[in-house]
Motif scaffolding. Structure first.
Motif, PDB file in Angstrom:
ATOM      1  N   THR A 136       0.846  -1.197   0.000  1.00  0.00           N
ATOM      2  CA  THR A 136       0.000   0.000   0.000  1.00  0.00           C
ATOM      3  C   THR A 136       0.880   1.246   0.000  1.00  0.00           C
ATOM      4  N   GLU A 137       0.494   2.232  -0.820  1.00  0.00           N
ATOM      5  CA  GLU A 137       1.234   3.487  -0.882  1.00  0.00           C
ATOM      6  C   GLU A 137       0.716   4.471   0.162  1.00  0.00           C
ATOM      7  N   TYR A 138       1.645   5.143   0.809  1.00  0.00           N
ATOM      8  CA  TYR A 138       1.309   6.189   1.774  1.00  0.00           C
ATOM      9  C   TYR A 138       2.102   7.439   1.403  1.00  0.00           C
ATOM     10  N   TYR A 139       1.497   8.606   1.675  1.00  0.00           N
ATOM     11  CA  TYR A 139       2.190   9.865   1.442  1.00  0.00           C
ATOM     12  C   TYR A 139       2.239  10.668   2.732  1.00  0.00           C
ATOM     13  N   PHE A 140       3.374  11.330   2.916  1.00  0.00           N
ATOM     14  CA  PHE A 140       3.592  12.226   4.047  1.00  0.00           C
ATOM     15  C   PHE A 140       3.490  13.639   3.480  1.00  0.00           C
ATOM     16  N   LEU A 141       2.428  14.361   3.862  1.00  0.00           N
ATOM     17  CA  LEU A 141       2.118  15.657   3.271  1.00  0.00           C
ATOM     18  C   LEU A 141       2.270  16.792   4.276  1.00  0.00           C
TER      19      LEU A 141
ATOM     20  N   PRO B  74       1.947  17.595  10.064  1.00  0.00           N
ATOM     21  CA  PRO B  74       2.018  16.624   8.966  1.00  0.00           C
ATOM     22  C   PRO B  74       0.676  15.926   8.764  1.00  0.00           C
ATOM     23  N   ILE B  75       0.443  15.507   7.549  1.00  0.00           N
ATOM     24  CA  ILE B  75      -0.759  14.740   7.216  1.00  0.00           C
ATOM     25  C   ILE B  75      -0.303  13.449   6.542  1.00  0.00           C
ATOM     26  N   PHE B  76      -0.677  12.323   7.119  1.00  0.00           N
ATOM     27  CA  PHE B  76      -0.377  11.033   6.513  1.00  0.00           C
ATOM     28  C   PHE B  76      -1.622  10.531   5.791  1.00  0.00           C
ATOM     29  N   VAL B  77      -1.448  10.104   4.559  1.00  0.00           N
ATOM     30  CA  VAL B  77      -2.585   9.592   3.798  1.00  0.00           C
ATOM     31  C   VAL B  77      -2.242   8.251   3.166  1.00  0.00           C
ATOM     32  N   LYS B  78      -3.280   7.461   2.971  1.00  0.00           N
ATOM     33  CA  LYS B  78      -3.153   6.152   2.324  1.00  0.00           C
ATOM     34  C   LYS B  78      -3.834   6.223   0.970  1.00  0.00           C
ATOM     35  N   VAL B  79      -3.189   5.673  -0.050  1.00  0.00           N
ATOM     36  CA  VAL B  79      -3.784   5.612  -1.381  1.00  0.00           C
ATOM     37  C   VAL B  79      -4.643   4.359  -1.466  1.00  0.00           C
ATOM     38  N   THR B  80      -5.935   4.534  -1.725  1.00  0.00           N
ATOM     39  CA  THR B  80      -6.860   3.405  -1.772  1.00  0.00           C
ATOM     40  C   THR B  80      -6.821   2.738  -3.149  1.00  0.00           C
ATOM     41  N   GLU B  81      -7.524   1.624  -3.262  1.00  0.00           N
ATOM     42  CA  GLU B  81      -7.585   0.911  -4.540  1.00  0.00           C
ATOM     43  C   GLU B  81      -8.270   1.746  -5.613  1.00  0.00           C
ATOM     44  N   ASP B  82      -9.103   2.701  -5.188  1.00  0.00           N
ATOM     45  CA  ASP B  82      -9.797   3.582  -6.139  1.00  0.00           C
ATOM     46  C   ASP B  82      -8.973   4.819  -6.481  1.00  0.00           C
ATOM     47  N   GLU B  83      -7.675   4.784  -6.118  1.00  0.00           N
ATOM     48  CA  GLU B  83      -6.770   5.910  -6.393  1.00  0.00           C
ATOM     49  C   GLU B  83      -7.234   7.188  -5.690  1.00  0.00           C
ATOM     50  N   GLU B  84      -7.763   7.042  -4.495  1.00  0.00           N
ATOM     51  CA  GLU B  84      -8.110   8.188  -3.674  1.00  0.00           C
ATOM     52  C   GLU B  84      -7.204   8.198  -2.450  1.00  0.00           C
ATOM     53  N   MET B  85      -7.044   9.379  -1.860  1.00  0.00           N
ATOM     54  CA  MET B  85      -6.230   9.504  -0.665  1.00  0.00           C
ATOM     55  C   MET B  85      -7.120   9.526   0.570  1.00  0.00           C
ATOM     56  N   GLU B  86      -6.851   8.611   1.478  1.00  0.00           N
ATOM     57  CA  GLU B  86      -7.610   8.508   2.722  1.00  0.00           C
ATOM     58  C   GLU B  86      -6.722   8.991   3.869  1.00  0.00           C
ATOM     59  N   ILE B  87      -7.154  10.055   4.548  1.00  0.00           N
ATOM     60  CA  ILE B  87      -6.355  10.621   5.622  1.00  0.00           C
ATOM     61  C   ILE B  87      -6.357   9.681   6.823  1.00  0.00           C
ATOM     62  N   LEU B  88      -5.171   9.423   7.370  1.00  0.00           N
ATOM     63  CA  LEU B  88      -5.059   8.625   8.588  1.00  0.00           C
ATOM     64  C   LEU B  88      -5.352   9.514   9.785  1.00  0.00           C
TER      65      LEU B  88
ATOM     66  N   PRO C 251      -2.445   3.537  14.553  1.00  0.00           N
ATOM     67  CA  PRO C 251      -1.135   2.885  14.759  1.00  0.00           C
ATOM     68  C   PRO C 251      -0.243   2.927  13.520  1.00  0.00           C
ATOM     69  N   MET C 252      -0.842   3.005  12.337  1.00  0.00           N
ATOM     70  CA  MET C 252      -0.054   3.042  11.114  1.00  0.00           C
ATOM     71  C   MET C 252       0.832   4.286  11.044  1.00  0.00           C
ATOM     72  N   ILE C 253       0.384   5.379  11.666  1.00  0.00           N
ATOM     73  CA  ILE C 253       1.174   6.615  11.639  1.00  0.00           C
ATOM     74  C   ILE C 253       2.529   6.392  12.297  1.00  0.00           C
ATOM     75  N   GLN C 254       2.541   5.756  13.468  1.00  0.00           N
ATOM     76  CA  GLN C 254       3.806   5.500  14.155  1.00  0.00           C
ATOM     77  C   GLN C 254       4.695   4.586  13.330  1.00  0.00           C
ATOM     78  N   SER C 255       4.092   3.603  12.669  1.00  0.00           N
ATOM     79  CA  SER C 255       4.862   2.702  11.817  1.00  0.00           C
ATOM     80  C   SER C 255       5.512   3.470  10.674  1.00  0.00           C
ATOM     81  N   LEU C 256       4.768   4.418  10.078  1.00  0.00           N
ATOM     82  CA  LEU C 256       5.306   5.216   8.977  1.00  0.00           C
ATOM     83  C   LEU C 256       6.407   6.149   9.456  1.00  0.00           C
TER      84      LEU C 256
END
Length: 198
Positions: free
Chosen positions: A41-46, A162-176, A181-186
């Protein structure tokens, strides 16, 4: 919260800008600081392009009796919409433009010089981490105003938000959301990348 959309028409790098858009049609331009792929899964740090701001409501009765008066972060959408014109007007007096952007309100313009007596240390409580010590966030006051006899202050964080987002299968960005817990992992992954780069 609905998943914001974004323009993914080209490959991203550290200075590309993506635009998050919420269900109300509001947008928020963000710099792409980093891209991480984890478990497929792709994540972006914005980072928002413009300066994020928050509005606090003060208990003036308690302020007269205490050196540490009660204050509350204004998060209710209806209250924010009601006080927005007053907040925008008072910031315009300081040559700052308040923007009702997606996810967080922002201001555009040159911030005033930092003054010690304009800094507020606010403890942020996270329901997901009740047993942990509260972390204090330092905020710079930009302006104060009254609305229906209620005192409000407009603040901007001293540290970038900072804003962490996940790229969904529909090519949309979902804000964490904060506390995910995924934020700490990132964050740990980013720290490892920085250490390897050194």
């Amino acid at each position: 919260m609905s998943s914001p959309s974004f323009d993914s028409g080209r490959e991203l790098d550290a200075q590309d800008i993506v635009t998050l858009t919420d269900a109300m049609g509001r947008s928020l331009d963000c710099y792409v600081e980093n891209e991480i792929t984890q478990d497929g899964t792709e994540y972006y740090f914005l980072m928002p392009v413009d300066q994020p701001v928050v509005i606090l409501a003060w208990d003036e009765d308690e302020a007269e009796e205490s050196d540490l008066p009660e204050t509350e972060l204004v998060e209710d959408p209806e209250e924010l919409a009601e006080i927005f014109p007053d907040a925008k007007a008072v910031l315009a007096e300081h040559d700052l433009i308040l923007q009702d952007t997606a996810h967080v309100m922002t201001v555009r313009g040159e911030l005033p010089p930092l003054e010690e007596d304009k800094i507020l240390s606010l403890e942020i409580e996270d329901d997901n981490f009740e047993d942990e010590d509260l972390e204090a966030e330092e905020l710079q006051e930009l302006a104060r105003f009254y609305h229906l006899d209620q005192l409000y202050s407009i603040y901007t964080p001293l540290e970038p938000i900072p804003i962490f987002v996940k790229v969904t299968e529909d090519e949309e960005m979902e804000i964490l959301e904060p506390g995910d817990p995924m934020i700490q992992s990132l964050v740990d992954t980013l720290l490892l990348q920085d250490a390897d780069a050194d």
